[in-house]
Scaffold this motif. Sequence first.
Motif, PDB file in Angstrom:
ATOM      1  N   HIS A  37     102.966 -14.645 103.005  1.00  0.00           N
ATOM      2  CA  HIS A  37     102.405 -13.145 103.405  1.00  0.00           C
ATOM      3  C   HIS A  37     101.387 -12.152 102.964  1.00  0.00           C
ATOM      4  CE1 HIS A  37     102.967 -13.799 107.658  1.00  0.00           C
ATOM      5  NE2 HIS A  37     103.806 -14.912 107.507  1.00  0.00           N
ATOM      6  N   GLN A  40      97.623 -12.655 102.260  1.00  0.00           N
ATOM      7  CA  GLN A  40      97.069 -12.223 103.411  1.00  0.00           C
ATOM      8  C   GLN A  40      96.112 -10.953 102.782  1.00  0.00           C
ATOM      9  OE1 GLN A  40      99.806 -12.114 106.559  1.00  0.00           O
ATOM     10  NE2 GLN A  40      99.519  -9.488 107.016  1.00  0.00           N
ATOM     11  N   SER A  41      95.161 -10.673 103.939  1.00  0.00           N
ATOM     12  CA  SER A  41      94.469  -9.860 104.236  1.00  0.00           C
ATOM     13  C   SER A  41      94.022  -9.434 105.502  1.00  0.00           C
ATOM     14  CB  SER A  41      92.722  -9.782 104.052  1.00  0.00           C
ATOM     15  OG  SER A  41      92.464 -11.343 104.888  1.00  0.00           O
ATOM     16  N   GLU A  43      96.326  -9.901 109.509  1.00  0.00           N
ATOM     17  CA  GLU A  43      97.312 -10.319 109.764  1.00  0.00           C
ATOM     18  C   GLU A  43      97.293 -11.560 109.246  1.00  0.00           C
ATOM     19  OE1 GLU A  43      98.895  -8.327 112.922  1.00  0.00           O
ATOM     20  OE2 GLU A  43     101.024  -9.936 113.424  1.00  0.00           O
ATOM     21  N   GLY A  44      98.239 -13.090 109.118  1.00  0.00           N
ATOM     22  CA  GLY A  44      98.130 -14.146 109.172  1.00  0.00           C
ATOM     23  C   GLY A  44      96.786 -14.797 108.750  1.00  0.00           C
ATOM     24  N   VAL A  45      96.394 -14.274 108.053  1.00  0.00           N
ATOM     25  CA  VAL A  45      94.508 -14.773 107.943  1.00  0.00           C
ATOM     26  C   VAL A  45      94.721 -14.375 105.970  1.00  0.00           C
ATOM     27  CG1 VAL A  45      92.529 -14.744 107.107  1.00  0.00           C
ATOM     28  CG2 VAL A  45      93.577 -14.161 109.556  1.00  0.00           C
ATOM     29  N   VAL A  46      95.242 -15.396 105.181  1.00  0.00           N
ATOM     30  CA  VAL A  46      94.138 -15.943 104.029  1.00  0.00           C
ATOM     31  C   VAL A  46      93.955 -14.700 102.983  1.00  0.00           C
ATOM     32  CG1 VAL A  46      94.780 -16.948 101.610  1.00  0.00           C
ATOM     33  CG2 VAL A  46      95.743 -17.838 103.369  1.00  0.00           C
ATOM     34  N   HIS A  47      93.735 -14.244 101.708  1.00  0.00           N
ATOM     35  CA  HIS A  47      92.666 -13.156 101.764  1.00  0.00           C
ATOM     36  C   HIS A  47      91.530 -14.110 100.954  1.00  0.00           C
ATOM     37  CE1 HIS A  47      90.579 -10.204  98.634  1.00  0.00           C
ATOM     38  NE2 HIS A  47      91.387  -9.550  99.901  1.00  0.00           N
ATOM     39  N   THR A  82      89.059 -18.660 109.438  1.00  0.00           N
ATOM     40  CA  THR A  82      90.156 -18.359 108.623  1.00  0.00           C
ATOM     41  C   THR A  82      90.857 -19.358 108.627  1.00  0.00           C
ATOM     42  OG1 THR A  82      91.412 -17.967 110.814  1.00  0.00           O
ATOM     43  CG2 THR A  82      90.094 -16.143 110.398  1.00  0.00           C
ATOM     44  N   VAL A  85      98.631 -17.829 106.277  1.00  0.00           N
ATOM     45  CA  VAL A  85      99.087 -17.991 105.236  1.00  0.00           C
ATOM     46  C   VAL A  85     100.183 -18.539 106.749  1.00  0.00           C
ATOM     47  CG1 VAL A  85      98.899 -15.687 104.467  1.00  0.00           C
ATOM     48  CG2 VAL A  85     100.420 -15.844 106.182  1.00  0.00           C
TER      49      VAL A  85
END
Length: 128
Positions: A37, A40-41, A43-47, A82, A85
């Motif tokens: 985490h 992430q950017s 919630e739950g999403v890789v930047h 998306t 993570v």
Amino acid sequence: MPGENYCFACGPENPIGLHLDFHFEEDKYVAEKTLPHEYQSYEGVVHGGIITTMLDEAMGGYLYSGGERAVTARLDVRYRKTTPVGEHLVITGWEESRRGSFVNMKATIALADGTVTAEGTAKMALVD
Ligand SMILES: CCCCCCCCCCCCCC(=O)SCCNC(=O)CCNC(=O)[C@H](O)C(C)(C)COP(=O)(O)OP(=O)(O)OC[C@H]1O[C@@H](n2cnc3c(N)ncnc32)[C@H](O)[C@@H]1OP(=O)(O)O
């Protein structure tokens, strides 16, 4: 001064790096990674910047590992879905074509079931 083992994306000695561990599978340059985490950017999403870094590495590292040193001259990213993570990701890079000192590269990030979440297209400039 730290050397290439400090590469943010693949250097094994960089304490805050991604530690991507690539290998060749025929003509493809492949790494597998599950990101925590901290990357992430939303919630739950890789930047998205981390996604771009991984794609860039798959393309530049392909050439470096083949004995050619290249810098990224241009990089385009298509974020198709998306990228989660905490899930197994497969990062793949390969060469499409070359002309003079420029090499056209492609890379993808995919989920374990093969769904592509991001695609990169780059022009890498060969340097001495
Ligand atoms: C454990 C092991 C660790 C290993 C670690 C290592 C792994 C590796 C990881 C690697 C992954 C990470 C990798 C990284 O992070 S690399 C770091 C990020 N990238 C850079 O820093 C690159 C910086 N840029 C340059 O060095 C130069 O601009 C380059 C070398 C690219 C060109 O400089 P050069 O002096 O040769 O050219 P010029 O600028 O005078 O232009 C002259 C002409 O060339 C053509 N042209 C130029 N650019 C482009 C372009 N983009 N698209 C299309 N055409 C282009 C164009 O015709 C132009 O004419 P005009 O149109 O201007 O009239």
